[in-house]
Design a protein around this motif. Sequence first.
Motif, PDB file in Angstrom:
ATOM      1  N   ASP A  53     -50.234-104.150 -77.512  1.00  0.00           N
ATOM      2  CA  ASP A  53     -49.928-103.578 -76.199  1.00  0.00           C
ATOM      3  C   ASP A  53     -49.479-102.118 -76.333  1.00  0.00           C
ATOM      4  OD1 ASP A  53     -50.337-104.633 -73.745  1.00  0.00           O
ATOM      5  OD2 ASP A  53     -48.272-105.269 -73.398  1.00  0.00           O
ATOM      6  N   ARG A  56     -52.394 -99.974 -77.341  1.00  0.00           N
ATOM      7  CA  ARG A  56     -53.291 -99.766 -76.199  1.00  0.00           C
ATOM      8  C   ARG A  56     -52.753 -98.673 -75.269  1.00  0.00           C
ATOM      9  NH1 ARG A  56     -53.980-104.717 -75.192  1.00  0.00           N
ATOM     10  NH2 ARG A  56     -56.110-104.925 -75.911  1.00  0.00           N
ATOM     11  N   TRP A  57     -51.445 -98.702 -75.024  1.00  0.00           N
ATOM     12  CA  TRP A  57     -50.861 -97.780 -74.038  1.00  0.00           C
ATOM     13  C   TRP A  57     -50.117 -96.625 -74.706  1.00  0.00           C
ATOM     14  CZ3 TRP A  57     -53.226 -98.750 -69.790  1.00  0.00           C
ATOM     15  CH2 TRP A  57     -53.582-100.076 -69.464  1.00  0.00           C
ATOM     16  N   GLU A 120     -54.779 -94.803 -67.878  1.00  0.00           N
ATOM     17  CA  GLU A 120     -55.614 -95.616 -68.758  1.00  0.00           C
ATOM     18  C   GLU A 120     -55.348 -95.325 -70.237  1.00  0.00           C
ATOM     19  OE1 GLU A 120     -56.840 -97.970 -67.359  1.00  0.00           O
ATOM     20  OE2 GLU A 120     -57.238 -97.367 -65.302  1.00  0.00           O
ATOM     21  N   SER A 121     -54.437 -94.387 -70.481  1.00  0.00           N
ATOM     22  CA  SER A 121     -53.988 -94.091 -71.848  1.00  0.00           C
ATOM     23  C   SER A 121     -55.159 -93.777 -72.784  1.00  0.00           C
ATOM     24  CB  SER A 121     -53.180 -95.280 -72.384  1.00  0.00           C
ATOM     25  OG  SER A 121     -52.499 -94.926 -73.570  1.00  0.00           O
ATOM     26  N   ILE A 122     -55.806 -92.641 -72.518  1.00  0.00           N
ATOM     27  CA  ILE A 122     -56.950 -92.220 -73.334  1.00  0.00           C
ATOM     28  C   ILE A 122     -56.859 -90.729 -73.642  1.00  0.00           C
ATOM     29  CG2 ILE A 122     -58.733 -93.946 -72.788  1.00  0.00           C
ATOM     30  CD1 ILE A 122     -59.586 -92.236 -70.420  1.00  0.00           C
ATOM     31  N   ASN A 146     -59.169-101.826 -70.748  1.00  0.00           N
ATOM     32  CA  ASN A 146     -57.749-101.894 -71.102  1.00  0.00           C
ATOM     33  C   ASN A 146     -57.146-103.278 -70.863  1.00  0.00           C
ATOM     34  OD1 ASN A 146     -56.852 -99.496 -72.308  1.00  0.00           O
ATOM     35  ND2 ASN A 146     -56.969 -98.412 -70.349  1.00  0.00           N
ATOM     36  N   LYS A 310     -61.371-103.460 -75.659  1.00  0.00           N
ATOM     37  CA  LYS A 310     -60.451-104.557 -75.307  1.00  0.00           C
ATOM     38  C   LYS A 310     -59.850-105.163 -76.575  1.00  0.00           C
ATOM     39  CE  LYS A 310     -62.835-106.610 -71.284  1.00  0.00           C
ATOM     40  NZ  LYS A 310     -61.948-107.334 -70.398  1.00  0.00           N
ATOM     41  N   PRO A 313     -58.131-101.784 -79.525  1.00  0.00           N
ATOM     42  CA  PRO A 313     -57.541-100.659 -78.774  1.00  0.00           C
ATOM     43  C   PRO A 313     -57.202 -99.456 -79.651  1.00  0.00           C
ATOM     44  CG  PRO A 313     -55.977-102.486 -78.928  1.00  0.00           C
ATOM     45  CD  PRO A 313     -57.282-102.991 -79.449  1.00  0.00           C
ATOM     46  N   LYS A 316     -59.699 -96.101 -79.875  1.00  0.00           N
ATOM     47  CA  LYS A 316     -59.749 -94.908 -79.012  1.00  0.00           C
ATOM     48  C   LYS A 316     -58.921 -93.751 -79.577  1.00  0.00           C
ATOM     49  CE  LYS A 316     -56.498 -96.994 -75.701  1.00  0.00           C
ATOM     50  NZ  LYS A 316     -56.288 -97.380 -74.317  1.00  0.00           N
TER      51      LYS A 316
END
Length: 404
Positions: A53, A56-57, A120-122, A146, A310, A313, A316
């Motif tokens: 998590d 991802r973020w 969207e944390s990219i 995400n 997904k 993560p 990215k």
Amino acid sequence: MRLHRNLVFATIDSLHLIFNEEKQADKVLKNTLKRDKRWGSRDRSFIAETTYDIVRWKRLYAEIAEVKEPFDRSNLFRMFAVWATLNGIKIPDWKQFEETPTRRIKGKFDELSKIRKYRESIPDWLDTLGQHELGKKWDAEIAALNQLADVVLRVNTLKADKKQVQNALSDLDIETETLSKYPDALKLKERANVFVSDAFKNGWFEVQDASSQRVARFLDPQPGERVIDACAGAGGKSLHLAALMENKGQIIAMDLYENKLKELKRRAKRNGAHNIETRVIDSTKAIKKLIEKADRVLIDAPCSGLGVLKRNPDAKWKLQPEFLENIKRTQQEILSSYARMVRPGGSLVYATCSILPSENEQQVKTFIASEAGSEFNFIKDDKIMPSSSGFDGFYMALLQKKEK
């Protein structure tokens, strides 16, 4: 929910290795979870899910926590505090959390959620690229990517049917459901470790995303044919091809990496797939020997992997614009070289786990317009988008070689 010190510290250690030492998330967690034999399944899933998590973020949480890379331990604890606060978990009274500005966290989250690259944390470049290639669709796709991936199984029809697998897992209190458009798929209702089950050890199923299960069927292999899986890796699709061919005919699984093919051999043995032969692509001779020898060729090409964020993560943060340019050149080289293995009248499937047109339909158009591709007719393609399917993003194109 009460936070346990040893579980939080294990999460922080994992994040340090992933962010600061650029280690692969799945490998880091594999090692972390072996650290304490007393951890039960709930403890291990807390570490794994929380780590994933925060990975991802990362950009969103780092911005809220006001920290920058490389993250020291106090930075990582600040990011953990952001995760806990946003998930409604009370921050414990530990010295590591003394400077946590909990009151500001939710306000900053609301403010940043209005800006897509934070929401969207990219990375900036990826947001620009997605917008450029997909236009208005980018919002929905990156949001879908995400979400946490479902666990989907592919029943190995060489050894079992769906009902047998469902019953065997149900005996272990692991409940599954069928998916209407996916003949061999079972989706877990809740995450569980299926690898410890006898059904898995006996080769009754593999873990394979629903979208990935569409690729072998798209090639439509028939029993008795010679089929080449040209970028086989550890062989998830080769095993599916073997089942669809009822173990009849020949599958030649090829890859640049011998260790991946060794893993495929191990899996094939467990699956009872006897018609798979592995070949390392150690020179151009490996391809030359097979020119016009295959009824069907599958090229599951190396790609950006954007369709599978997904489940990966951390990709990215590792992906770079120059890698994308290089991989597009590689895709074209592979297509031109490996397509020669298709016999006249035979079929070729080009597939990627990307959602970018520049890696997908544009590559197919470029190939068909080239000298090597002029021997092929485009038959059809299939774009699986995460926002509409709920699963990984995939692309596949079916081409047929002209008869001489």
